[in-house]
Design an enzyme around this catalytic site. Structure first.
Site, PDB file in Angstrom:
ATOM      1  N   ARG A 168       0.838  -1.218   0.000  1.00  0.00           N
ATOM      2  CA  ARG A 168       0.000   0.000   0.000  1.00  0.00           C
ATOM      3  C   ARG A 168       0.867   1.259   0.000  1.00  0.00           C
ATOM      4  NH1 ARG A 168      -3.012  -3.636  -0.804  1.00  0.00           N
ATOM      5  NH2 ARG A 168      -5.115  -3.937   0.036  1.00  0.00           N
ATOM      6  N   SER A 242     -10.828  -0.647   2.787  1.00  0.00           N
ATOM      7  CA  SER A 242     -10.139  -0.773   4.090  1.00  0.00           C
ATOM      8  C   SER A 242      -9.739   0.614   4.567  1.00  0.00           C
ATOM      9  CB  SER A 242      -8.873  -1.614   3.965  1.00  0.00           C
ATOM     10  OG  SER A 242      -9.177  -2.915   3.566  1.00  0.00           O
ATOM     11  N   GLU A 338      -5.360   4.313   5.756  1.00  0.00           N
ATOM     12  CA  GLU A 338      -5.035   4.042   4.341  1.00  0.00           C
ATOM     13  C   GLU A 338      -5.512   5.152   3.386  1.00  0.00           C
ATOM     14  OE1 GLU A 338      -5.624   0.005   2.222  1.00  0.00           O
ATOM     15  OE2 GLU A 338      -6.898   1.383   1.142  1.00  0.00           O
TER      16      GLU A 338
HETATM   17  P1  FAD Z   1      -8.747   8.485  -5.811  1.00  0.00           P
HETATM   18  O1  FAD Z   1      -9.483   8.070  -4.595  1.00  0.00           O
HETATM   19  O2  FAD Z   1      -9.403   9.459  -6.714  1.00  0.00           O
HETATM   20  O3  FAD Z   1      -7.319   9.047  -5.376  1.00  0.00           O
HETATM   21  C1  FAD Z   1      -6.517   8.337  -4.464  1.00  0.00           C
HETATM   22  C2  FAD Z   1      -5.136   9.001  -4.400  1.00  0.00           C
HETATM   23  O4  FAD Z   1      -4.494   8.881  -5.689  1.00  0.00           O
HETATM   24  C3  FAD Z   1      -5.202  10.514  -4.149  1.00  0.00           C
HETATM   25  O5  FAD Z   1      -4.057  10.895  -3.431  1.00  0.00           O
HETATM   26  C4  FAD Z   1      -5.142  11.114  -5.548  1.00  0.00           C
HETATM   27  O6  FAD Z   1      -4.633  12.448  -5.553  1.00  0.00           O
HETATM   28  C5  FAD Z   1      -4.182  10.162  -6.233  1.00  0.00           C
HETATM   29  N1  FAD Z   1      -4.385  10.054  -7.683  1.00  0.00           N
HETATM   30  C6  FAD Z   1      -5.486   9.608  -8.328  1.00  0.00           C
HETATM   31  N2  FAD Z   1      -5.269   9.592  -9.662  1.00  0.00           N
HETATM   32  C7  FAD Z   1      -4.014  10.037  -9.853  1.00  0.00           C
HETATM   33  C8  FAD Z   1      -3.201  10.254 -11.009  1.00  0.00           C
HETATM   34  N3  FAD Z   1      -3.633   9.996 -12.254  1.00  0.00           N
HETATM   35  N4  FAD Z   1      -1.952  10.750 -10.839  1.00  0.00           N
HETATM   36  C9  FAD Z   1      -1.474  11.027  -9.597  1.00  0.00           C
HETATM   37  N5  FAD Z   1      -2.190  10.850  -8.471  1.00  0.00           N
HETATM   38  C10 FAD Z   1      -3.444  10.347  -8.609  1.00  0.00           C
HETATM   39  N6  FAD Z   1      -7.531  -0.771  -2.609  1.00  0.00           N
HETATM   40  C11 FAD Z   1      -6.701  -1.837  -2.688  1.00  0.00           C
HETATM   41  O7  FAD Z   1      -5.476  -1.679  -2.789  1.00  0.00           O
HETATM   42  N7  FAD Z   1      -7.185  -3.107  -2.624  1.00  0.00           N
HETATM   43  C12 FAD Z   1      -8.496  -3.381  -2.514  1.00  0.00           C
HETATM   44  O8  FAD Z   1      -8.888  -4.539  -2.462  1.00  0.00           O
HETATM   45  C13 FAD Z   1      -9.389  -2.281  -2.433  1.00  0.00           C
HETATM   46  N8  FAD Z   1     -10.728  -2.479  -2.287  1.00  0.00           N
HETATM   47  C14 FAD Z   1     -11.572  -1.428  -2.188  1.00  0.00           C
HETATM   48  C15 FAD Z   1     -12.945  -1.679  -2.061  1.00  0.00           C
HETATM   49  C16 FAD Z   1     -13.840  -0.632  -1.975  1.00  0.00           C
HETATM   50  C17 FAD Z   1     -15.309  -0.930  -1.827  1.00  0.00           C
HETATM   51  C18 FAD Z   1     -13.366   0.704  -2.053  1.00  0.00           C
HETATM   52  C19 FAD Z   1     -14.344   1.848  -1.995  1.00  0.00           C
HETATM   53  C20 FAD Z   1     -12.013   0.976  -2.180  1.00  0.00           C
HETATM   54  C21 FAD Z   1     -11.094  -0.101  -2.256  1.00  0.00           C
HETATM   55  N9  FAD Z   1      -9.716   0.109  -2.387  1.00  0.00           N
HETATM   56  C22 FAD Z   1      -8.861  -0.965  -2.489  1.00  0.00           C
HETATM   57  C23 FAD Z   1      -9.164   1.475  -2.429  1.00  0.00           C
HETATM   58  C24 FAD Z   1      -9.215   2.132  -3.842  1.00  0.00           C
HETATM   59  O9  FAD Z   1     -10.052   1.424  -4.691  1.00  0.00           O
HETATM   60  C25 FAD Z   1      -7.839   2.213  -4.453  1.00  0.00           C
HETATM   61  O10 FAD Z   1      -6.953   2.941  -3.634  1.00  0.00           O
HETATM   62  C26 FAD Z   1      -7.861   2.881  -5.842  1.00  0.00           C
HETATM   63  O11 FAD Z   1      -6.614   2.740  -6.479  1.00  0.00           O
HETATM   64  C27 FAD Z   1      -8.219   4.372  -5.774  1.00  0.00           C
HETATM   65  O12 FAD Z   1      -8.444   4.796  -7.091  1.00  0.00           O
HETATM   66  P2  FAD Z   1      -9.199   6.146  -7.404  1.00  0.00           P
HETATM   67  O13 FAD Z   1      -9.088   6.396  -8.879  1.00  0.00           O
HETATM   68  O14 FAD Z   1     -10.563   6.104  -6.863  1.00  0.00           O
HETATM   69  O15 FAD Z   1      -8.298   7.194  -6.629  1.00  0.00           O
HETATM   70  N1  EPU Z   2     -11.304 -10.162  10.243  1.00  0.00           N
HETATM   71  C1  EPU Z   2     -12.010 -10.201  11.411  1.00  0.00           C
HETATM   72  N2  EPU Z   2     -13.053  -9.335  11.564  1.00  0.00           N
HETATM   73  C2  EPU Z   2     -13.398  -8.450  10.604  1.00  0.00           C
HETATM   74  C3  EPU Z   2     -12.671  -8.407   9.411  1.00  0.00           C
HETATM   75  C4  EPU Z   2     -11.609  -9.283   9.245  1.00  0.00           C
HETATM   76  O1  EPU Z   2     -11.724 -10.980  12.306  1.00  0.00           O
HETATM   77  O2  EPU Z   2     -14.370  -7.705  10.827  1.00  0.00           O
HETATM   78  C5  EPU Z   2     -10.179 -11.114  10.076  1.00  0.00           C
HETATM   79  C6  EPU Z   2     -10.632 -12.473   9.553  1.00  0.00           C
HETATM   80  O3  EPU Z   2      -9.885 -13.460  10.198  1.00  0.00           O
HETATM   81  C7  EPU Z   2     -10.207 -12.452   8.113  1.00  0.00           C
HETATM   82  C8  EPU Z   2      -8.976 -11.571   8.159  1.00  0.00           C
HETATM   83  O4  EPU Z   2      -9.256 -10.602   9.160  1.00  0.00           O
HETATM   84  O5  EPU Z   2      -9.923 -13.718   7.647  1.00  0.00           O
HETATM   85  C9  EPU Z   2      -8.647 -10.872   6.852  1.00  0.00           C
HETATM   86  O6  EPU Z   2      -9.816 -10.232   6.362  1.00  0.00           O
HETATM   87  P1  EPU Z   2     -10.054 -10.055   4.782  1.00  0.00           P
HETATM   88  O7  EPU Z   2      -9.733 -11.313   4.061  1.00  0.00           O
HETATM   89  O8  EPU Z   2     -11.400  -9.456   4.583  1.00  0.00           O
HETATM   90  O9  EPU Z   2      -8.939  -9.043   4.330  1.00  0.00           O
HETATM   91  P2  EPU Z   2      -8.347  -7.745   5.018  1.00  0.00           P
HETATM   92  O10 EPU Z   2      -6.986  -8.091   5.553  1.00  0.00           O
HETATM   93  O11 EPU Z   2      -9.310  -7.157   5.985  1.00  0.00           O
HETATM   94  C10 EPU Z   2      -7.093  -6.950   2.909  1.00  0.00           C
HETATM   95  C11 EPU Z   2      -6.946  -5.686   2.141  1.00  0.00           C
HETATM   96  C12 EPU Z   2      -8.123  -5.480   1.218  1.00  0.00           C
HETATM   97  C13 EPU Z   2      -8.161  -6.640   0.232  1.00  0.00           C
HETATM   98  C14 EPU Z   2      -8.312  -7.942   1.033  1.00  0.00           C
HETATM   99  C15 EPU Z   2      -8.226  -9.165   0.142  1.00  0.00           C
HETATM  100  C16 EPU Z   2      -5.620  -4.151   3.450  1.00  0.00           C
HETATM  101  C17 EPU Z   2      -5.608  -2.945   4.328  1.00  0.00           C
HETATM  102  N3  EPU Z   2      -6.823  -4.568   3.050  1.00  0.00           N
HETATM  103  O12 EPU Z   2      -8.218  -6.792   3.755  1.00  0.00           O
HETATM  104  O13 EPU Z   2      -7.916  -4.275   0.497  1.00  0.00           O
HETATM  105  O14 EPU Z   2      -9.231  -6.526  -0.661  1.00  0.00           O
HETATM  106  O15 EPU Z   2      -7.244  -8.039   2.000  1.00  0.00           O
HETATM  107  O16 EPU Z   2      -6.920  -9.370  -0.248  1.00  0.00           O
HETATM  108  O17 EPU Z   2      -4.561  -4.698   3.150  1.00  0.00           O
HETATM  109  C18 EPU Z   2      -8.324  -1.928   0.578  1.00  0.00           C
HETATM  110  O18 EPU Z   2      -7.099  -1.763   0.622  1.00  0.00           O
HETATM  111  O19 EPU Z   2      -9.126  -0.967   0.533  1.00  0.00           O
HETATM  112  C19 EPU Z   2      -8.878  -3.280   0.579  1.00  0.00           C
HETATM  113  C20 EPU Z   2     -10.187  -3.527   0.596  1.00  0.00           C
END
Ligand code: FAD
Ligand code: EPU
Length: 342
Positions: A168, A242, A338
């Protein structure tokens, strides 16, 4: 084609951030061609303002008044730009939807990005925090990117080493923070595709469906289904995914915690450290399904903070701080936020 751009004042951002905060940008422009960034830089007033580059707004927590120039990246396009014996190079412009790119590559027959299915946001934002899920990080498939340097006005190409990717994290959150606008990203997708099923939940899901030799599309479908079962859909419940990173701690800290809390969820990391499941720490601290005002910790996944309706950025920050302090008190572990606050 002109490099001019349209400037908007007091522009509504509620539909442009997945947390659904009713924010307003003092100044707003949409960028459809990279050349417009040079024109923006040449404007003495606009280039003097604080700047927020906006993608899909899915990793942002906004203040009600965003007293800045919001620059929405909306350049579109994706293509195969080359190949060698082992990889196909796919390039996409910053404004392309991430998940749409994943589906497009799969439809062309190129696997590699499937574990990153259904992550919201744009291609241009993906390198910022090196998006990751289900055992894969974007850096695993990354080849290079082009970025507009707002300081020099030049466009540069950066390879993987230059981006300093980590969990991240990347150089764009540190030395290049607020300096580079990512224009496009190139991915190297393997010709000899291999399934990455080290995440037990995905392997289990496929086995339950009787799929023992999954193709990339099967893995994408499985991950979409798993994500839909536990993460809130931002169209229905505002959130930014997250809210905290999973903390990485030393073996001695993990051993101390394990002795006191035998249910601790942790994963060993290369190099000997451990990643702790922040969701578990938050749940054990009593926050799962709980709210403070109009913001809560989601009842199916405590690591996700949700907008219960009309939340402000200040309310989100308040709940985040309360969670951080409860977790610190109970486990002596720091949770790092994050999403980006602006
Ligand atoms: P924004 O939210 O618009 O911007 C995020 C940051 O990037 C800001 O600092 C912005 O200034 C910068 N930025 C955006 N575009 C550019 C550009 N072209 N050039 C320079 N800077 C830029 N993240 C994960 O890693 N794994 C996940 O599994 C994951 N699951 C998610 C699930 C949900 C339901 C949600 C809502 C979010 C999740 N995220 C996850 C977080 C998010 O999707 C990512 O961080 C994604 O890359 C953000 O993209 P965005 O275009 O919306 O960026
Ligand atoms: N857990 C709990 N309680 C909760 C949630 C999670 O006990 O309420 C425990 C469970 O044991 C579960 C474990 O945490 O098995 C891990 O949870 P999960 O698999 O949902 O993944 P996470 O670690 O919570 C991370 C990333 C996600 C990504 C998933 C899948 C980060 C900060 N988050 O979540 O990324 O989608 O793994 O790989 O690393 C994001 O960055 O926005 C994001 C959604």
């Amino acid at each position: 084609m002109t490099n001019k751009f349209s400037l908007f004042y007091d522009y509504p951002l509620q539909k442009l951030n997945t947390f659904g905060i009713a924010a307003q940008a003092k100044y707003f422009v949409q960028i459809n061609r990279p050349e417009q960034l040079a024109a923006l830089r040449a404007d003495p007033f606009l280039s003097s303002l604080p700047r927020l580059i906006l993608g899909g707004g899915s990793n942002l927590v906004l203040s009600d008044q965003v007293d800045a120039l919001v620059v929405q990246m909306h350049c579109l396009g994706k293509r195969v730009i080359g190949e060698d014996d082992s990889h196909v190079l796919v390039q996409a412009e910053a404004g392309e939807g991430w998940h749409e790119l994943v589906l497009w590559t799969l439809a062309q027959g190129y696997g590699g990005l499937e574990n990153l299915s259904l992550i919201p946001g744009t291609v241009g934002a993906a390198p910022i925090q090196n998006i990751g899920a289900y055992g894969v990080e974007m850096q695993d498939l990354f080849h290079s990117l082009s970025a507009f340097d707002c300081t020099t006005g030049e466009t540069i190409v950066m390879d993987k080493a230059a981006c300093q990717f980590a969990y991240r994290d990347s150089i764009f959150k540190h030395a290049y923070k607020d300096r580079m606008v990512i224009l496009n990203v190139t991915f190297a997708l393997p010709k000899q595709w291999q399934a990455r099923l080290n995440y037990a939940e995905v392997a289990r899901y496929l086995a339950t469906g009787g799929i023992d030799a999954p193709c990339a599309r099967d893995i994408s479908d499985a991950i979409i289904a798993i994500r839909q079962s536990k993460l809130p859909d931002p169209q229905l419940i505002g959130n930014a995914g997250s809210f905290f990173k999973n903390p990485i701690v030393s073996t001695s800290v993990r051993d101390r915690l394990m002795a006191e809390f035998p249910g601790l969820v942790s994963y060993s990391q290369p190099g000997g450290d451990y990643k702790l499941a922040a969701g578990w720490l938050i749940e054990q601290s009593g926050w799962k399904g709980k709210a403070l005002g109009r913001v809560g910790a989601y009842q199916k996944q405590a690591l996700v903070l949700v907008n219960l309706g009309g939340a402000t950025g200040a309310e989100v920050r308040h709940l985040a701080q309360e969670i951080q302090s409860t977790v610190k008190k109970k486990f002596d572990v720091e949770l790092e936020i994050e999403p980006v606050f602006f």
